[in-house]
Design an enzyme around this catalytic site. Structure first.
Site, PDB file in Angstrom:
ATOM      1  N   ARG A  45       0.841  -1.204   0.000  1.00  0.00           N
ATOM      2  CA  ARG A  45       0.000   0.000   0.000  1.00  0.00           C
ATOM      3  C   ARG A  45       0.876   1.253   0.000  1.00  0.00           C
ATOM      4  NH1 ARG A  45      -2.138  -2.394   4.722  1.00  0.00           N
ATOM      5  NH2 ARG A  45      -1.345  -0.747   6.041  1.00  0.00           N
TER       6      ARG A  45
ATOM      7  N   HIS B  87       3.562 -11.343   8.652  1.00  0.00           N
ATOM      8  CA  HIS B  87       2.177 -11.838   8.738  1.00  0.00           C
ATOM      9  C   HIS B  87       1.831 -12.845   7.627  1.00  0.00           C
ATOM     10  CE1 HIS B  87       1.659  -8.848  11.832  1.00  0.00           C
ATOM     11  NE2 HIS B  87       1.725  -7.843  10.994  1.00  0.00           N
TER      12      HIS B  87
ATOM     13  N   ASP C 102       5.596  -7.510  17.548  1.00  0.00           N
ATOM     14  CA  ASP C 102       4.813  -6.525  16.799  1.00  0.00           C
ATOM     15  C   ASP C 102       4.245  -5.396  17.664  1.00  0.00           C
ATOM     16  OD1 ASP C 102       3.368  -5.252  14.840  1.00  0.00           O
ATOM     17  OD2 ASP C 102       2.218  -6.969  14.190  1.00  0.00           O
TER      18      ASP C 102
HETATM   19 ZN    ZN Z   1       3.865  -4.592  12.112  1.00  0.00          ZN
END
Ligand code: ZN
Length: 454
Positions: free
Chosen positions: A210, A270, A321
């Site tokens: 993105r 992820h 994270d």
């Molecule tokens: Zn992250």
């Protein structure tokens, strides 16, 4: 530091579990010998295991743990959580970031991590103007690592756009944004600060597909060291997959594989929403998948196809994270449990019959984590850095346990309270559950929280 010898009653070495292990460490913190049936060194009671690399951290998010667990007026999602996070990110000063990161790194060390991959995207002043030193915020993370004694792979984030196809950034992203040239300037300053420093490495983290265009990312990759690691958030959210499909006609992982020479230099953070075809292509590429199972659960991201990916010999690593939990044991447990809950099975990721799930996951994450961080860690063997965590064999959870049973008990039940000592490059940074600079670092953290809440 002088060379030294450490003696452990039991250790998980690259030869498997061994008794009475003496590890010799040179002045640079590297292991020069590992001998079993030897009691030659300074005795460290407990069960020695390699300390774990933590491949994915956004330090500033440590500030908001527990503050987004209340139902909002509409449907809560990753995207509403992100609004809360942007609110915090806009207020942080360099001193605040250094204080928060140092506290976080102490917590990481105390739970058994010894290296952090800092995916750092807060570059500029709150109004978006660069600091006099454009690498200021990343350097503060390096300083925090120095204070805590943790190893760091700094991954300054390339963030140029607000959405697919070069959309302009939104207001909340103004501290993150760089063009190609300014970003390379930040990378080069960090490189200069890391040269010859045993605990530091530098790579880059294009935020996501993105936030960069393929052209821009190719330009940046051409400007960095040929072996510098590249980390990218990919396919974390269904919306991101849908938007990518709508814009490029390809899914994010598919797009990444088509546009770039993806190899073990890459870590896909992820990679939650991937097809069977993407799963095997990613495994074959050698790229590491950086899983953050407690954050992914907290944010309601979805479930990574770890059974298929590991069957295809894909490399995994773990990261904390958002730091909703900072513990290698808890993240490995969550990873395994996600697969059990989805498939209604047990020991989903153990591999061959008879193998310990904890051992399989632990060794996979150590190996993938070391590769992802480009640091010589993750195993007790000659030539690796002496990054070792020691489990307390007198902790009630671990009494009567040894070998794989001790590791499984730590991962599935005991968690962080079982970690007693941690060495980084042979330096005893956590001694009997106490970090060597714990009080000073906690005091600075308290002062930062005071400033931010006033
Ligand atoms: Zn992250």
């Amino acid at each position: 530091m002088e060379s030294r010898k450490l003696h452990f009653a039991s250790a998980l070495t690259s030869q498997g579990w061994q008794e009475d292990v003496t590890v010799a460490v040179d002045a640079a913190g590297l292991i020069t010998s590992v001998e079993s049936s030897s009691r030659a060194g300074e005795r460290v009671p407990g069960i020695a295991i390699p300390a774990m690399p933590n491949v994915h951290s956004h330090s500033h998010q440590r500030l908001m743990i527990g503050l987004a667990e209340r139902a909002g007026p509409g449907a809560d999602s990753f995207w509403t959580w992100r609004e809360t996070m942007y609110g915090f990110a806009l207020r942080l000063s360099p001193d605040d970031l250094e204080a928060v990161a140092a506290q976080l790194y102490v917590e990481m060390l105390k739970s058994g991590f010894s290296v952090v991959g800092e995916f750092q995207y807060l570059h500029h002043q709150p109004d978006g103007t660069p600091y006099d030193n454009p690498a200021e915020m990343s350097l503060r993370c390096m300083a925090a690592a120095e204070q805590s004694g943790i190893g760091i792979t700094l991954l300054p984030t390339l963030y140029a756009f607000g959405g697919f196809g070069g959309q302009p950034p939104v207001e909340g992203q103004r501290r993150f944004i760089n063009d190609a040239e300014r970003f390379l300037g930040i990378y080069e300053r960090l490189e200069a600060e890391s040269k010859g420093h045993a605990l530091r490495r530098v790579g880059i983290s294009p935020h996501s597909l993105r936030a960069v265009t393929p052209e821009l990312l190719r330009e940046e990759i051409a400007g960095i060291a040929p072996d510098a690691p590249i980390h990218i958030h990919v396919a974390e959210q269904v919306k991101e997959v849908d938007d990518c499909l709508a814009f490029f006609g390809k899914r994010p992982v598919e797009m990444l594989m088509a546009e770039f020479d993806v190899s073990d230099r890459w870590t896909a953070i992820h990679a939650t929403h991937i097809t069977v075809r993407e799963t095997s292509a990613l495994a074959l590429s050698g790229a590491i998948v950086g899983l953050c199972p407690t954050t992914e659960a907290n944010l309601g991201d979805g479930i990574f196809p770890a059974v298929d990916f590991m069957k295809a010999r894909g490399a995994i690593a773990i990261g904390s994270d958002s730091h909703i939990s900072v513990s290698p044991a808890e993240d490995l447990r969550m990873l395994e449990y996600s697969q059990r809950l989805r498939d209604r099975t047990r020991n989903a990721l153990a591999g061959e019959p008879g193998q310990s799930t904890g051992r399989t996951l632990f060794e996979a994450a150590c190996k993938g984590g070391a590769l992802s961080m480009r640091q010589p860690v993750g195993a007790i063997e000659v030539g690796k850095r002496c990054d070792i965590a020691v489990l307390d064999s007198d902790h009630p959870s671990l009494i009567g346990r040894s070998g794989d049973a001790a590791l499984d008990t730590w991962i599935f039940s005991g968690g962080s309270p079982c970690v007693k000592d941690v060495f980084v490059a042979g330096r005893h940074v956590v001694r009997d559950r106490h970090h060597i600079s714990e009080e000073q670092i906690a005091a600075r953290f308290r002062a930062a929280i005071g400033r931010l809440s006033s």
